[in-house]
Motif scaffolding. Structure first.
Motif, PDB file in Angstrom:
ATOM      1  N   ALA A   1       0.838  -1.193   0.000  1.00  0.00           N
ATOM      2  CA  ALA A   1       0.000   0.000   0.000  1.00  0.00           C
ATOM      3  C   ALA A   1       0.872   1.242   0.000  1.00  0.00           C
ATOM      4  N   ALA A   2       0.473   2.242  -0.743  1.00  0.00           N
ATOM      5  CA  ALA A   2       1.189   3.510  -0.728  1.00  0.00           C
ATOM      6  C   ALA A   2       0.239   4.545  -0.141  1.00  0.00           C
ATOM      7  N   LEU A   3       0.813   5.593   0.415  1.00  0.00           N
ATOM      8  CA  LEU A   3      -0.026   6.647   0.965  1.00  0.00           C
ATOM      9  C   LEU A   3      -0.876   7.234  -0.154  1.00  0.00           C
ATOM     10  N   PRO A   4      -2.182   7.314   0.065  1.00  0.00           N
ATOM     11  CA  PRO A   4      -3.013   7.881  -0.986  1.00  0.00           C
ATOM     12  C   PRO A   4      -2.591   9.323  -1.254  1.00  0.00           C
ATOM     13  N   ASN A   5      -2.534   9.721  -2.527  1.00  0.00           N
ATOM     14  CA  ASN A   5      -2.276  11.125  -2.770  1.00  0.00           C
ATOM     15  C   ASN A   5      -3.401  11.742  -3.570  1.00  0.00           C
ATOM     16  N   VAL A   6      -3.728  12.942  -3.201  1.00  0.00           N
ATOM     17  CA  VAL A   6      -4.908  13.603  -3.747  1.00  0.00           C
ATOM     18  C   VAL A   6      -4.476  14.462  -4.927  1.00  0.00           C
ATOM     19  N   PRO A   7      -5.223  14.401  -6.028  1.00  0.00           N
ATOM     20  CA  PRO A   7      -4.829  15.216  -7.178  1.00  0.00           C
ATOM     21  C   PRO A   7      -4.892  16.707  -6.859  1.00  0.00           C
ATOM     22  N   PRO A   8      -3.840  17.456  -7.199  1.00  0.00           N
ATOM     23  CA  PRO A   8      -3.907  18.900  -7.006  1.00  0.00           C
ATOM     24  C   PRO A   8      -4.684  19.548  -8.148  1.00  0.00           C
ATOM     25  N   GLU A   9      -5.082  20.771  -7.951  1.00  0.00           N
ATOM     26  CA  GLU A   9      -5.676  21.569  -9.031  1.00  0.00           C
ATOM     27  C   GLU A   9      -4.604  21.751 -10.101  1.00  0.00           C
ATOM     28  N   LEU A  10      -4.927  21.461 -11.369  1.00  0.00           N
ATOM     29  CA  LEU A  10      -3.910  21.585 -12.413  1.00  0.00           C
ATOM     30  C   LEU A  10      -3.626  23.042 -12.753  1.00  0.00           C
ATOM     31  N   THR A  11      -2.395  23.308 -13.128  1.00  0.00           N
ATOM     32  CA  THR A  11      -2.068  24.646 -13.638  1.00  0.00           C
ATOM     33  C   THR A  11      -2.634  24.779 -15.055  1.00  0.00           C
ATOM     34  N   GLU A  12      -2.625  26.009 -15.584  1.00  0.00           N
ATOM     35  CA  GLU A  12      -3.179  26.219 -16.932  1.00  0.00           C
ATOM     36  C   GLU A  12      -2.449  25.380 -17.969  1.00  0.00           C
ATOM     37  N   ASP A  13      -1.097  25.388 -17.884  1.00  0.00           N
ATOM     38  CA  ASP A  13      -0.287  24.584 -18.811  1.00  0.00           C
ATOM     39  C   ASP A  13      -0.677  23.107 -18.759  1.00  0.00           C
ATOM     40  N   GLN A  14      -0.808  22.618 -17.548  1.00  0.00           N
ATOM     41  CA  GLN A  14      -1.144  21.200 -17.376  1.00  0.00           C
ATOM     42  C   GLN A  14      -2.524  20.894 -17.953  1.00  0.00           C
ATOM     43  N   LYS A  15      -3.479  21.812 -17.669  1.00  0.00           N
ATOM     44  CA  LYS A  15      -4.845  21.616 -18.174  1.00  0.00           C
ATOM     45  C   LYS A  15      -4.850  21.515 -19.690  1.00  0.00           C
ATOM     46  N   THR A  16      -4.128  22.444 -20.321  1.00  0.00           N
ATOM     47  CA  THR A  16      -4.082  22.439 -21.786  1.00  0.00           C
ATOM     48  C   THR A  16      -3.534  21.119 -22.292  1.00  0.00           C
ATOM     49  N   ALA A  17      -2.448  20.660 -21.666  1.00  0.00           N
ATOM     50  CA  ALA A  17      -1.831  19.407 -22.096  1.00  0.00           C
ATOM     51  C   ALA A  17      -2.823  18.255 -21.968  1.00  0.00           C
TER      52      ALA A  17
ATOM     53  N   ARG B   1       3.766   7.001  -6.412  1.00  0.00           N
ATOM     54  CA  ARG B   1       2.784   8.031  -6.779  1.00  0.00           C
ATOM     55  C   ARG B   1       1.629   7.431  -7.560  1.00  0.00           C
ATOM     56  N   PHE B   2       1.921   6.432  -8.387  1.00  0.00           N
ATOM     57  CA  PHE B   2       0.840   5.799  -9.142  1.00  0.00           C
ATOM     58  C   PHE B   2      -0.018   4.941  -8.220  1.00  0.00           C
ATOM     59  N   ARG B   3       0.636   4.217  -7.309  1.00  0.00           N
ATOM     60  CA  ARG B   3      -0.129   3.404  -6.370  1.00  0.00           C
ATOM     61  C   ARG B   3      -0.967   4.285  -5.456  1.00  0.00           C
ATOM     62  N   GLY B   4      -0.374   5.417  -5.066  1.00  0.00           N
ATOM     63  CA  GLY B   4      -1.086   6.329  -4.174  1.00  0.00           C
ATOM     64  C   GLY B   4      -2.357   6.856  -4.831  1.00  0.00           C
ATOM     65  N   ARG B   5      -2.334   7.003  -6.147  1.00  0.00           N
ATOM     66  CA  ARG B   5      -3.504   7.550  -6.836  1.00  0.00           C
ATOM     67  C   ARG B   5      -4.486   6.448  -7.219  1.00  0.00           C
TER      68      ARG B   5
ATOM     69  N   SER C   1      -7.336  -7.538 -13.377  1.00  0.00           N
ATOM     70  CA  SER C   1      -7.532  -6.889 -12.082  1.00  0.00           C
ATOM     71  C   SER C   1      -6.575  -5.712 -11.918  1.00  0.00           C
ATOM     72  N   ALA C   2      -5.441  -5.751 -12.588  1.00  0.00           N
ATOM     73  CA  ALA C   2      -4.555  -4.583 -12.618  1.00  0.00           C
ATOM     74  C   ALA C   2      -4.782  -3.877 -13.949  1.00  0.00           C
ATOM     75  N   ARG C   3      -5.042  -2.578 -13.877  1.00  0.00           N
ATOM     76  CA  ARG C   3      -5.395  -1.864 -15.109  1.00  0.00           C
ATOM     77  C   ARG C   3      -4.411  -0.757 -15.462  1.00  0.00           C
ATOM     78  N   VAL C   4      -3.483  -0.489 -14.548  1.00  0.00           N
ATOM     79  CA  VAL C   4      -2.426   0.477 -14.828  1.00  0.00           C
ATOM     80  C   VAL C   4      -1.109  -0.244 -14.596  1.00  0.00           C
ATOM     81  N   VAL C   5      -0.304  -0.357 -15.641  1.00  0.00           N
ATOM     82  CA  VAL C   5       0.965  -1.052 -15.505  1.00  0.00           C
ATOM     83  C   VAL C   5       2.080  -0.021 -15.482  1.00  0.00           C
ATOM     84  N   VAL C   6       2.880  -0.047 -14.436  1.00  0.00           N
ATOM     85  CA  VAL C   6       4.020   0.852 -14.356  1.00  0.00           C
ATOM     86  C   VAL C   6       5.254  -0.023 -14.377  1.00  0.00           C
TER      87      VAL C   6
END
Ligand code: ADP
Ligand code: ZN
Length: 746
Positions: A201-217, A275-279, A307-312
């Motif tokens: 288990a990883a510590l859950p991390n909460v998505p931050p508000e995206l910056t404008e640049d990030q939103k556009t991307a 970070r991926f596990r946390g999310r 059962s695993a849908r995100v592979v890192v």
């Protein structure tokens, strides 16, 4: 249900063989399943690569013997990817498929979640009748039947009914159970029952508000979420690229799709996986080579079963058997570690990521602070769309970088070698503020070579043409290529002129000693291959550094990327020349990337960062661009040079290396192949360049002499067809001469 199948075997055979399928195996004999089949005098495992191929009349075909898998191990988009690998990277299809399955999955080790289960073939009424009609003296049979009746009547039909349980409860041996199997009452099978436990288990991390640049991307990628589109996400370290990936993946998951994220050297950067596990919690599967067989096996099956849908994972994660792929992400896309080495096919996972996205109609995002020139060129050609993140999210200020001329330092303070005056005073200041520093030196050991002061000959490894490094702690000379060691017993004399050899240069061990002498109070951690060869050692060093158990982290390229420590305010590149002087057209690009990466480790928290880059050639244009963070300037200069020489990204390189213990034999094989290629090349349209047979670098390694042909072409597929496939026989490894074909070497 095919009556005939084509089989590809793992050995490098480029032909497929057609077999007939016995009736009872037809239901399971589908594309991507492995089978046991007779080949020559033996039996081999092969992959079904085609169903019902055309069979010439009157030919008597051999039967396949059995199915190895219950369901296809290679899904159909992956089969198409394997075909591409075999064509582009010049190998057999079976050989390509081999790298699609991790070894522990291929070998089906039975302790990896495989269990024998019992399936009951009769209904409750039939079982009861059988039981009634079985005389008392056949007590074993009656015991087993009673157990089957209990099981059949129980409410839990979901958990597997283990053969072991049946043996224990009925107090019977296997033979009695087999007798009932023969009679058609039950069936035993070897099945996969892996634990669906959550990953660490990883510590859950909460998505931050995206910056404008990030939103556009994110928006630009989402516009193309249901089709193939390639994006280059260019942003300095700390500009929030990972956050962009996380948002795109989140959308893919919402649409019931899956994602693959490639990261380089994942074992070195546990923070990334966290970070991926946390999310995404237990939807994440992490794949990397430092895992135990059992772990890798479990993760692979979690992916295969959905059962695993995100592979890192590291490069081989590009072959993950996810279905409904929603996006592919390649972080640090410029990294050389995406290129397979050691064993053919020498694929580049970054390029396969683009191909896989194309085959599965989804977007692919290549991210980097210092994109490869190949990707830059693809943007210029309009093949990739450029997304830019221009600002660091996490830092208060830009990093100040200083370029130090080591020639001057050697004159004034030679005893301190690679610790210049500037670096010394910066370290003093950093330590005084209880902040931390990272120092980078891409040489392990104490000194990298023993050199003749008269003629510059070095003491070399007996099995390789590279200098031996002196390791003080073990008092040994070591070859960093093949691992050869011998006890250090000076004096050594030059074999050419007899002069006594002198230790030259600095490795991490020697710098560590210097630092101790200079800062006796400071605690110093060293991270290189010598301090991390035990399992878990690098995690320990990193976590100790994170909790400020030591003040200075000194290391090789292991520490160049991914690390995110907020208390680090000083970073030093002790000798930037090392990567600049390798005999390779990419050395400038690599140096720029390395300096940028290392410098990016500094000032990631609330405090301003500083970095010092040291060099004996401070006038070098690449270093000046790198220390000024002048990305555009560097790209312009480098692309112009490459264009003039017609090097990648303006062409593709194909390198063919011939190795042998007998130098003349390898040379001869190379010249024969060369002659044929030259004559075939008349039929090849477009640019073509081929060297004479030349020494490979290194020219002697692992006791083998190495000769190479270096070829440059515009179109790899066409070159394969016109030049290499027709001379397959010349490029086959024999017991005397090994041949390897490397397409797009890095
Ligand atoms: P990169 O992958 O480009 O190095 P990251 O995504 O790791 O950048 O971001 C750097 C740091 O900034 C991380 O600690 C991350 O949590 C934080 N971060 C990223 N995006 C945002 C945002 N929009 N708001 C606040 N913090 C952010
Ligand atoms: Zn060696």
């Amino acid at each position: 249900m095919p009556s005939y199948v084509s089989i590809a075997f793992e050995a490098n055979l480029d032909t497929h063989y057609t077999y007939s399928v016995p009736e009872d195996l037809r239901a399971g004999a589908v594309m991507g399943t492995r089978v046991m089949a007779p080949l020559g005098h033996s039996q081999r495992i092969g992959y079904i690569v085609d169903e019902d191929p055309a069979v010439p009349e009157g030919v008597k075909l051999k039967d396949i013997l059995s199915l190895v898998d219950k369901k296809p191990m290679i899904t159909s988009p992956l089969m198409r990817l394997a075909l591409f690998v075999s064509e582009y990277y010049f190998c057999g299809l079976g050989q390509a498929l081999r790298c699609f399955l991790p070894a522990p999955v291929r070998h089906r080790a039975s302790d990896c979640g495989m269990v024998h289960v019992v399936k009951i073939k009769k209904d409750l009424k039939e079982l009861n009748e059988l039981y009634e009609n079985t005389p008392e003296r056949f007590w074993k049979k009656r015991n087993i039947l009673r157990c089957l009746i209990v099981r059949k009547g129980s409410s839990d039909q979901k958990t597997p009914f283990l053969l072991q349980q049946l043996k224990e409860r009925s107090e019977c041996d296997l033979a009695s159970i087999r007798a009932l199997e023969k009679a058609g009452v039950l069936e035993t099978a070897l099945e996969q029952h892996w634990s669906l436990r959550d990953d660490e288990a990883a510590l859950p991390n909460v998505p931050p508000e995206l910056t404008e640049d990030q939103k556009t991307a994110v928006e630009k990628v989402l516009e193309k979420r249901n089709e193939f589109a390639a994006f280059l996400l260019h942003g300095v370290t700390g500009s929030g690229k990972t956050e962009v990936y996380l948002h795109i993946i989140e959308e893919a998951l919402k649409a019931n799709k899956t994602a693959i994220v490639l990261v380089p050297e994942i074992a070195l950067t546990p923070q990334t996986a966290d970070r991926f596990r946390g999310r995404f919690g237990s939807k994440v599967a992490v794949l990397h080579s430092a895992q135990s067989d059992k772990e890798r096996h479990n993760q692979w099956w979690r992916i295969r079963e959905g059962s695993a849908r995100v592979v890192v994972g590291a490069r081989s994660a590009i072959f993950s058997p996810v279905s409904d792929l929603g996006c592919v992400i390649v972080d640090e896309e410029h990294e050389g570690s995406y290129k397979q080495n050691g064993e053919a096919p020498y694929y580049n996972a970054r390029d396969l990521a683009v191909m896989r996205a194309k085959l599965e109609n989804c977007p692919v995002i290549l991210g980097s602070a210092t994109p490869s020139l190949e990707s830059i060129r693809n943007v210029k050609l309009g093949k990739y769309a450029l997304l830019s993140l221009t600002k660091r999210v996490c830092a208060v200020a830009d990093i100040k970088t200083e370029l130090v001329d080591l020639n001057k330092e050697v004159q004034v303070a030679s005893q301190f070698g690679l610790i210049s005056r500037s670096l010394k005073s910066a370290l003093t200041e950093c330590l005084g503020k209880r902040e931390q520093a990272i120092l980078f030196l891409n040489r392990r050991g104490y000194v990298p070579r023993l050199i003749c002061p008269e003629c510059y000959e070095t003491k070399k490894c007996p099995s390789c043409s590279v200098p031996l490094a002196y390791h003080k702690r073990d008092n040994q000379l070591k070859c960093h290529l093949c691992g050869y060691t011998e006890d250090y017993a000076p004096p050594y004399n030059c074999q050419e002129c007899g002069t006594q050899l002198k230790p030259a240069g600095y490795g991490t061990q020697r710098v560590e000693n210097l630092l101790h002498a200079m800062f006796p109070e400071a605690k110093i951690g060293r991270m290189d291959r010598d301090t991390t060869n035990k399992r878990g050692a690098h995690e320990k060093i990193l976590s100790d550094f994170a909790s400020h158990e030591f003040d200075i982290l000194l290391g090789t390229q292991m520490i160049a990327k991914g690390l995110d420590f907020h208390n680090v305010t000083l970073v030093g590149v002790l000798n930037a020349d090392i990567s600049l002087n390798t005999p390779d057209f990419r050395s400038g690009e690599r140096t720029f990337q390395l300096v940028t990466q290392v410098v990016g480790r500094s000032g990631r928290g609330a405090k301003a960062g500083r970095s010092i880059v040291q060099s004996f050639t401070p006038e070098d244009a690449t270093l000046i661009f790198a220390t000024k963070s002048n990305w555009d300037g560097f790209v312009k200069k480098e692309l112009e040079e490459r264009r003039t020489l017609n090097y990648p990204p303006f062409s593709h390189i194909i390198e063919i290396i011939f190795r042998s213990k007998d130098s003349a034999k390898a040379y001869e094989a190379a010249s024969k192949a060369r002659k044929k290629i030259v004559s075939l090349s008349k039929a090849l349209p477009g640019y073509f360049y081929l060297t004479e047979v030349e020494e490979a670098y290194p020219s002697f390694a692992f006791n083998e002499y190495r000769w190479q042909l270096h070829m440059r072409v515009n179109n790899v597929m066409r070159a394969m067809e016109t030049l290499l496939r027709p001379i397959k026989a010349n490029l086959k490894s024999t017991s005397l001469v090994k041949c390897q074909v490397d397409v797009d070497p890095v």
